[in-house]
Write a protein that holds these residues in place. Structure first.
Motif, PDB file in Angstrom:
ATOM      1  N   ILE A   2      26.692  46.673  72.884  1.00 45.78           N
ATOM      2  CA  ILE A   2      26.341  47.586  71.786  1.00 45.78           C
ATOM      3  C   ILE A   2      26.253  49.022  72.290  1.00 45.78           C
ATOM      4  O   ILE A   2      26.811  49.945  71.691  1.00 45.78           O
ATOM      5  CB  ILE A   2      25.012  47.139  71.125  1.00 45.78           C
ATOM      6  N   THR A   3      25.604  49.188  73.425  1.00 47.95           N
ATOM      7  CA  THR A   3      25.459  50.535  73.992  1.00 47.95           C
ATOM      8  C   THR A   3      26.823  51.157  74.262  1.00 47.95           C
ATOM      9  O   THR A   3      27.089  52.299  73.856  1.00 47.95           O
ATOM     10  CB  THR A   3      24.642  50.467  75.311  1.00 47.95           C
ATOM     11  N   GLU A   4      27.703  50.398  74.893  1.00 48.82           N
ATOM     12  CA  GLU A   4      29.049  50.912  75.186  1.00 48.82           C
ATOM     13  C   GLU A   4      29.797  51.225  73.898  1.00 48.82           C
ATOM     14  O   GLU A   4      30.472  52.257  73.804  1.00 48.82           O
ATOM     15  CB  GLU A   4      29.861  49.888  75.994  1.00 48.82           C
ATOM     16  N   ASN A   5      29.677  50.347  72.925  1.00 47.94           N
ATOM     17  CA  ASN A   5      30.380  50.569  71.656  1.00 47.94           C
ATOM     18  C   ASN A   5      29.909  51.844  70.966  1.00 47.94           C
ATOM     19  O   ASN A   5      30.719  52.627  70.460  1.00 47.94           O
ATOM     20  CB  ASN A   5      30.162  49.377  70.710  1.00 47.94           C
ATOM     21  N   VAL A   6      28.611  52.032  70.940  1.00 51.17           N
ATOM     22  CA  VAL A   6      28.068  53.229  70.280  1.00 51.17           C
ATOM     23  C   VAL A   6      28.506  54.479  71.035  1.00 51.17           C
ATOM     24  O   VAL A   6      28.947  55.462  70.431  1.00 51.17           O
ATOM     25  CB  VAL A   6      26.521  53.159  70.202  1.00 51.17           C
ATOM     26  N   LYS A   7      28.408  54.435  72.352  1.00 53.79           N
ATOM     27  CA  LYS A   7      28.784  55.618  73.138  1.00 53.79           C
ATOM     28  C   LYS A   7      30.239  55.986  72.919  1.00 53.79           C
ATOM     29  O   LYS A   7      30.580  57.163  72.771  1.00 53.79           O
ATOM     30  CB  LYS A   7      28.491  55.379  74.626  1.00 53.79           C
ATOM     31  N   ALA A   8      31.094  54.970  72.903  1.00 54.13           N
ATOM     32  CA  ALA A   8      32.522  55.235  72.690  1.00 54.13           C
ATOM     33  C   ALA A   8      32.758  55.839  71.304  1.00 54.13           C
ATOM     34  O   ALA A   8      33.535  56.789  71.149  1.00 54.13           O
ATOM     35  CB  ALA A   8      33.323  53.941  72.854  1.00 54.13           C
ATOM     36  N   LEU A   9      32.072  55.312  70.317  1.00 51.24           N
ATOM     37  CA  LEU A   9      32.242  55.835  68.954  1.00 51.24           C
ATOM     38  C   LEU A   9      31.739  57.277  68.859  1.00 51.24           C
ATOM     39  O   LEU A   9      32.400  58.140  68.274  1.00 51.24           O
ATOM     40  CB  LEU A   9      31.489  54.963  67.943  1.00 51.24           C
ATOM     41  N   LEU A  10      30.582  57.534  69.436  1.00 45.85           N
ATOM     42  CA  LEU A  10      30.021  58.889  69.366  1.00 45.85           C
ATOM     43  C   LEU A  10      30.939  59.893  70.061  1.00 45.85           C
ATOM     44  O   LEU A  10      31.093  61.031  69.623  1.00 45.85           O
ATOM     45  CB  LEU A  10      28.619  58.929  69.980  1.00 45.85           C
ATOM     46  N   GLU A  11      31.547  59.447  71.123  1.00 49.42           N
ATOM     47  CA  GLU A  11      32.507  60.283  71.841  1.00 49.42           C
ATOM     48  C   GLU A  11      33.714  60.603  70.958  1.00 49.42           C
ATOM     49  O   GLU A  11      34.212  61.714  70.937  1.00 49.42           O
ATOM     50  CB  GLU A  11      32.967  59.517  73.082  1.00 49.42           C
ATOM     51  N   GLU A  12      34.114  59.590  70.223  1.00 50.25           N
ATOM     52  CA  GLU A  12      35.343  59.704  69.429  1.00 50.25           C
ATOM     53  C   GLU A  12      35.148  60.505  68.136  1.00 50.25           C
ATOM     54  O   GLU A  12      36.053  61.219  67.705  1.00 50.25           O
ATOM     55  CB  GLU A  12      35.816  58.277  69.091  1.00 50.25           C
ATOM     56  N   LEU A  13      33.974  60.386  67.520  1.00 43.59           N
ATOM     57  CA  LEU A  13      33.783  61.008  66.202  1.00 43.59           C
ATOM     58  C   LEU A  13      33.697  62.526  66.316  1.00 43.59           C
ATOM     59  O   LEU A  13      33.079  63.048  67.236  1.00 43.59           O
ATOM     60  CB  LEU A  13      32.491  60.491  65.543  1.00 43.59           C
ATOM     61  N   PRO A  14      34.297  63.240  65.358  1.00 45.67           N
ATOM     62  CA  PRO A  14      34.139  64.692  65.325  1.00 45.67           C
ATOM     63  C   PRO A  14      32.652  65.059  65.163  1.00 45.67           C
ATOM     64  O   PRO A  14      31.875  64.257  64.633  1.00 45.67           O
ATOM     65  CB  PRO A  14      34.930  65.121  64.076  1.00 45.67           C
ATOM     66  N   ASP A  15      32.281  66.253  65.588  1.00 45.10           N
ATOM     67  CA  ASP A  15      30.867  66.659  65.589  1.00 45.10           C
ATOM     68  C   ASP A  15      30.214  66.617  64.214  1.00 45.10           C
ATOM     69  O   ASP A  15      29.012  66.414  64.104  1.00 45.10           O
ATOM     70  CB  ASP A  15      30.727  68.088  66.133  1.00 45.10           C
TER      71      ASP A  15
END
Ligand code: PLP
Length: 226
Positions: A2-15
Motif C-alpha cells: 500500500i505504501t509503495e502504491n500510494v507513493k507511486a501514485l502521488l509521484e505520478e499525479l499532477p500537483d
C-alpha cells in the motif's frame, strides 16, 4: 504494498490533483497505512465499512462519503455520521439535499457536497441526469447548511478507459457551465472523477480529485461493489 502504491501514485499525479483512497471493504490497518503514505482523503461507500474502521484509524484524514444515497432513511443522514464526513460527493436530488440540510442545520454544520452526475445515463447508476444538473445546482444553492463545492461522476468502471473520456468531458462541461453562472453559495472547486482504470483520462479531462481503490489496496476479495 500500500505504501509503495500510494507513493507511486502521488509521484505520478499532477500537483493540483488530490488522491482519494476508495476504501470500501478495507481494514483500519490498511487505511492507516494509506494515510501514513500520504493519502489525505478517504472515501467510504458504506456506513458498515465506516463503522468497522473509523474509531481505529488514528491518523488524520478527510472522510468523504461516495456511496449511493437512494433514500432519506440512509444511515449517513444520522447525526453521528454527518458529523464524521467532511464531504458528501454523491448528492443527486433535492430530497436528499433537503434532509442533509435539515440535519446539519440542527447540528450547526455546513456540509460541503458534490453533485453526482450520471454522465453516461446508465439506468442502474445514481446521479442527476446531465441536462438536469444546472437546475439542481440552483435549487441546492438556496440551502443554508450545504455548500456545493463541485461535481462527481463515476462513468463506466471497466473496459477501455478511452470510452470514459466523453463522459468525463461532458461532466467538465457541466462544471464550467455551472461555474460561469456565479451562483451565490456555490464554489465550483472540485471535479471528482476517475478510478483505477480511468484516472489518467479523467485528469486529462480536468479531474482534480481521483478516487482510487484497487491501485492502492489491490483487488477487492469479493467484487460486489461495482
Ligand atoms: C470502488 C469505487 C472507486 C474505486 O474503484 P477502483 O476501480 O477500485 O479504483 C471509486 N469511486 C467509487 C464511487 C467507488 O465505489
Amino acid at each position: 504494498m500500500i505504501t509503495e502504491n500510494v507513493k507511486a501514485l502521488l509521484e505520478e499525479l499532477p500537483d493540483n490533483v488530490e488522491l482519494e483512497a476508495a476504501a470500501k471493504t478495507k481494514t483500519a490497518e490498511e487505511i492507516e497505512e494509506a494515510i501514513n503514505a500520504g493519502v489525505k482523503i478517504i472515501g467510504e461507500n458504506y456506513i458498515k465499512d465506516l463503522k468497522n474502521v473509523y474509531d481505529s484509524v488514528k491518523s488524520k484524514a478527510r472522510w468523504h462519503f461516495i456511496g449511493t444515497l437512494k433514500t432519506q432513511k440512509h444511515d449517513i443522514l444520522r447525526k453521528k455520521y454527518l458529523k464524521i464526513f467532511d464531504m458528501i460527493e454523491t448528492v443527486d436530488s433535492l430530497d436528499i439535499a433537503l434532509e442533509i440540510d435539515k440535519k446539519c442545520s440542527a447540528m450547526g454544520k455546513i456540509m460541503p457536497i458534490l453533485i453526482e452526475i450520471n454522465s453516461a445515463k446508465e439506468p442502474q447508476k445514481s446521479g442527476v441526469m446531465p441536462e438536469d444538473a444546472r437546475k439542481l445546482a440552483i435549487n441546492l444553492s438556496k440551502l443554508k447548511n450545504i455548500k456545493i463545492m463541485g461535481l462527481m461522476t463515476m462513468g463506466p468502471r471497466f473496459g477501455n478507459p478511452e470510452d470514459a473520456r466523453q463522459y468525463f468531458r461532458l461532466t467538465k462541461d457541466i462544471f464550467e457551465e455551472i461555474k460561469s453562472l456565479n451562483i451565490p453559495n456555490v464554489e465550483m472547486k472540485y471535479l471528482s472523477m476517475g478510478m483505477t482504470n480511468s484516472y489518467k483520462v479523467a485528469i486529462q479531462e480536468g479531474a482534480n480529485i481521483v478516487r482510487i481503490g484497487t491501485k492502492i489496496f489491490g483487488e477487492r476479495a469479493c467484487n460486489l461493489n461495482k
